[in-house]
Scaffold this active site. Structure first.
Site, PDB file in Angstrom:
ATOM      1  N   ASP A   1      51.860  41.648  34.586  1.00  0.00           N
ATOM      2  CA  ASP A   1      51.573  40.838  33.361  1.00  0.00           C
ATOM      3  C   ASP A   1      51.222  39.411  33.625  1.00  0.00           C
ATOM      4  O   ASP A   1      50.373  38.873  33.230  1.00  0.00           O
ATOM      5  CB  ASP A   1      52.945  40.820  32.627  1.00  0.00           C
ATOM      6  CG  ASP A   1      53.507  42.277  32.302  1.00  0.00           C
ATOM      7  OD1 ASP A   1      53.154  43.043  31.453  1.00  0.00           O
ATOM      8  OD2 ASP A   1      54.554  42.412  32.873  1.00  0.00           O
TER       9      ASP A   1
ATOM     10  N   TYR B   1      55.035  42.350  38.405  1.00  0.00           N
ATOM     11  CA  TYR B   1      54.092  41.161  38.542  1.00  0.00           C
ATOM     12  C   TYR B   1      53.036  41.166  37.768  1.00  0.00           C
ATOM     13  O   TYR B   1      52.003  40.406  37.948  1.00  0.00           O
ATOM     14  CB  TYR B   1      54.081  40.744  40.081  1.00  0.00           C
ATOM     15  CG  TYR B   1      55.286  40.498  40.890  1.00  0.00           C
ATOM     16  CD1 TYR B   1      56.092  39.540  40.274  1.00  0.00           C
ATOM     17  CD2 TYR B   1      55.847  41.351  41.735  1.00  0.00           C
ATOM     18  CE1 TYR B   1      57.377  39.581  40.994  1.00  0.00           C
ATOM     19  CE2 TYR B   1      56.825  41.300  42.400  1.00  0.00           C
ATOM     20  CZ  TYR B   1      57.805  40.275  42.000  1.00  0.00           C
ATOM     21  OH  TYR B   1      59.021  40.222  42.641  1.00  0.00           O
TER      22      TYR B   1
ATOM     23  N   GLN C   1      48.612  34.969  45.407  1.00  0.00           N
ATOM     24  CA  GLN C   1      47.725  36.094  44.948  1.00  0.00           C
ATOM     25  C   GLN C   1      46.534  36.070  45.499  1.00  0.00           C
ATOM     26  O   GLN C   1      46.123  36.951  45.849  1.00  0.00           O
ATOM     27  CB  GLN C   1      47.949  35.634  43.230  1.00  0.00           C
ATOM     28  CG  GLN C   1      47.358  36.974  42.554  1.00  0.00           C
ATOM     29  CD  GLN C   1      47.184  36.783  41.118  1.00  0.00           C
ATOM     30  OE1 GLN C   1      46.838  35.588  40.948  1.00  0.00           O
ATOM     31  NE2 GLN C   1      47.356  37.496  40.271  1.00  0.00           N
TER      32      GLN C   1
ATOM     33  N   GLU D   1      48.354  47.528  37.788  1.00  0.00           N
ATOM     34  CA  GLU D   1      47.050  46.999  37.244  1.00  0.00           C
ATOM     35  C   GLU D   1      46.138  45.949  38.021  1.00  0.00           C
ATOM     36  O   GLU D   1      45.220  46.595  38.483  1.00  0.00           O
ATOM     37  CB  GLU D   1      47.210  46.548  35.608  1.00  0.00           C
ATOM     38  CG  GLU D   1      45.721  46.235  35.017  1.00  0.00           C
ATOM     39  CD  GLU D   1      46.213  46.163  33.535  1.00  0.00           C
ATOM     40  OE1 GLU D   1      45.230  45.267  33.073  1.00  0.00           O
ATOM     41  OE2 GLU D   1      46.782  46.832  32.914  1.00  0.00           O
ATOM     42  N   ASP D   2      46.844  45.120  38.217  1.00  0.00           N
ATOM     43  CA  ASP D   2      46.097  43.981  38.984  1.00  0.00           C
ATOM     44  C   ASP D   2      45.743  44.271  40.550  1.00  0.00           C
ATOM     45  O   ASP D   2      44.530  44.400  40.906  1.00  0.00           O
ATOM     46  CB  ASP D   2      46.801  42.487  38.787  1.00  0.00           C
ATOM     47  CG  ASP D   2      45.901  41.493  39.079  1.00  0.00           C
ATOM     48  OD1 ASP D   2      44.872  41.363  38.618  1.00  0.00           O
ATOM     49  OD2 ASP D   2      46.256  40.727  40.107  1.00  0.00           O
ATOM     50  N   SER D   3      46.776  44.768  41.229  1.00  0.00           N
ATOM     51  CA  SER D   3      46.378  45.075  42.654  1.00  0.00           C
ATOM     52  C   SER D   3      45.372  46.256  42.701  1.00  0.00           C
ATOM     53  O   SER D   3      44.780  46.270  43.519  1.00  0.00           O
ATOM     54  CB  SER D   3      47.597  45.379  43.251  1.00  0.00           C
ATOM     55  OG  SER D   3      48.210  46.473  42.910  1.00  0.00           O
TER      56      SER D   3
ATOM     57  N   TYR E   1      55.507  51.650  43.888  1.00  0.00           N
ATOM     58  CA  TYR E   1      56.598  52.028  43.522  1.00  0.00           C
ATOM     59  C   TYR E   1      57.612  52.882  44.623  1.00  0.00           C
ATOM     60  O   TYR E   1      56.954  53.344  45.327  1.00  0.00           O
ATOM     61  CB  TYR E   1      56.641  52.344  42.161  1.00  0.00           C
ATOM     62  CG  TYR E   1      55.662  51.745  41.106  1.00  0.00           C
ATOM     63  CD1 TYR E   1      56.141  50.412  40.828  1.00  0.00           C
ATOM     64  CD2 TYR E   1      54.480  52.018  40.726  1.00  0.00           C
ATOM     65  CE1 TYR E   1      55.346  49.367  40.188  1.00  0.00           C
ATOM     66  CE2 TYR E   1      53.777  51.351  39.853  1.00  0.00           C
ATOM     67  CZ  TYR E   1      54.158  50.060  39.677  1.00  0.00           C
ATOM     68  OH  TYR E   1      53.292  49.329  38.753  1.00  0.00           O
TER      69      TYR E   1
END
Ligand code: TRH
Length: 380
Positions: A20, A18, A258, A276-278, A196
């Site tokens: 990208d 998620y 989100q 990246e985002d989290s 992960y």
């Protein structure tokens, strides 16, 4: 030229997971809400998008969401005029007909590649440099980053103020958690776990279960659930399941919108995040965190991990920095982290202070959306 009339196209191919879509959706919304721009977001996988934004209609070729024109980027490309600013997220390949449309404009657009986030030093030197050219159209590198001279991090204008208010409001916190079916014991530490698959998890859960402090572990449904189930010795885990093992309560949460995920991070004393985002959102939460970095070929992600750690731990005393380094490196290598966790706990007040300090320091830089707009202004 007024930015209000400027048209931006953002292209996103969902490689996996998620991140990208998470990054491009956040950016698109912010360009509309805070900079008054007309933004089209081209996404090849609307189902991934739907996970972080349930309002998405997966069968529509075109729809408006929060002021952003969302376009399904299908294999068959229908001709469309190129925008004034074109962002290819994470080096995705634009449709060749669109590239021609860019080249055929009376004035070429500003074409940028929005790169992956890295704390490595070379990013400062490469940010903003010209990349390849297609006919008359020059592409530029745009690098997010943590250091001055990079493109900064995505951060909505009012984010830290909203976060501060929420964290000071015990009732708001209880209400949010209640909405997710979470009723933690008053003395429990709250930890969120988004990661992960990780062979190192069991050792952490062993230590949390044996601890004198109760822990309520919140696990959004996702890739780590198999490891959690194995440790609990249950066949499957479903959203809402709650299992108690000594001092540890493990609860499976639904994958939330989100913006709700931000609230979850703000509620927790400690957040394990990934990608990246989290990872960035957990930094804005101002609380200690643990990063499961996205694995890359030839272990180049380890350089990224160390580069970030060097910056993030520079304000810590050597023993606390060492504990953080040990914990993060072991986690991203899938090694047992129980002992590292206990070592880090010894420095808790310092780690808490550092997390807030780091957040405030990062917020001194222009946010990524503003930096992009500024880049465009300097370019025209
Ligand atoms: O999902 P990620 O692992 O994504 C990515 C991609 O794999 C990408 O290809 C890779 O290059 C990149 O990582 C480094 O992790 P990330 O980036 O944290 O994205 C998760 C998104 O999901 C983020 O926007 C937050 C959001 N989210 C929710 O909206 N609700 C939730 O409940 C949770 C747990 C996350």
């Amino acid at each position: 030229m007024s930015d209000r009339k400027t048209r931006w196209d953002i292209f996103c191919t969902v490689v996996d997971n998620y991140g990208d879509i998470g990054v491009t959706w956040r950016l698109a919304r912010q360009l509309v809400a805070e900079h008054g721009l007309a933004v089209r977001l081209w996404v090849d996988d609307l189902r991934a998008f739907e996970r972080i934004c349930p309002q998405i209609e997966v069968n529509l070729e075109q729809q408006s969401q929060q002021g952003v024109e969302v376009r399904h980027w299908s294999a068959e490309w229908a001709p469309t005029a190129a925008a004034d600013v074109v962002i290819a997220a994470f080096a995705c390949q634009l449709p060749s007909a669109y590239m021609d449309a860019m080249a055929e404009r009376a004035t070429p657009p500003l074409w940028m590649n929005l790169d992956y986030l890295s704390a490595e030093d070379w990013v400062v030197g490469c940010h903003g440099l010209p990349s390849v050219k297609y006919r008359s159209v020059q592409k530029f590198f745009f690098f997010p980053g943590f250091q001055p001279g990079t493109g900064g991090l995505l951060r909505e204008r009012d984010l830290l103020e909203r976060r501060r208010q929420f964290q000071q409001d015990g009732a708001a916190r209880r209400q949010f958690l209640h909405g997710l079916g979470v009723e933690p014991a008053a003395d429990a530490q709250l930890i969120s776990l988004f990661a992960y698959e990780n062979a190192g998890l069991a050792s952490w859960l062993d230590v949390l279960a044996a601890d004198s402090t109760p822990t309520h572990l919140l696990v959004p449904e996702g890739r780590i659930l198999g490891d959690v189930a194995r440790w609990l010795d249950v066949d499957t885990l479903e959203v809402g399941d709650l299992n108690v093992r000594q001092a540890l309560t493990v609860q499976v949460l639904p994958f939330v919108r989100q913006d709700q995920y931000d609230h979850l991070l703000w509620c927790c004393d400690f957040n394990a995040v990934r990608g990246e985002d989290s990872f960035v959102r957990a930094q804005w939460a101002g609380r200690p965190l643990l990063w499961h970095i996205y694995q890359q070929d030839e272990d180049i992600h380890l350089d990224k991990l160390d580069a970030f750690l060097a910056l993030y731990t520079k304000g810590l005393a050597p023993a606390a920095a060492e504990a953080m380094n040990g914990l993060w490196r072991a986690w991203s290598a899938g090694q047992p982290i129980g002992e590292h966790w206990l070592a880090a706990r010894k420095h808790w007040p310092q780690l808490q202070e550092n997390a807030e300090q780091w957040c405030l320091e990062q917020a001194l830089q222009a946010d990524l959306a503003t930096a992009l707009v500024q880049f465009y202004r300097n370019w025209i």
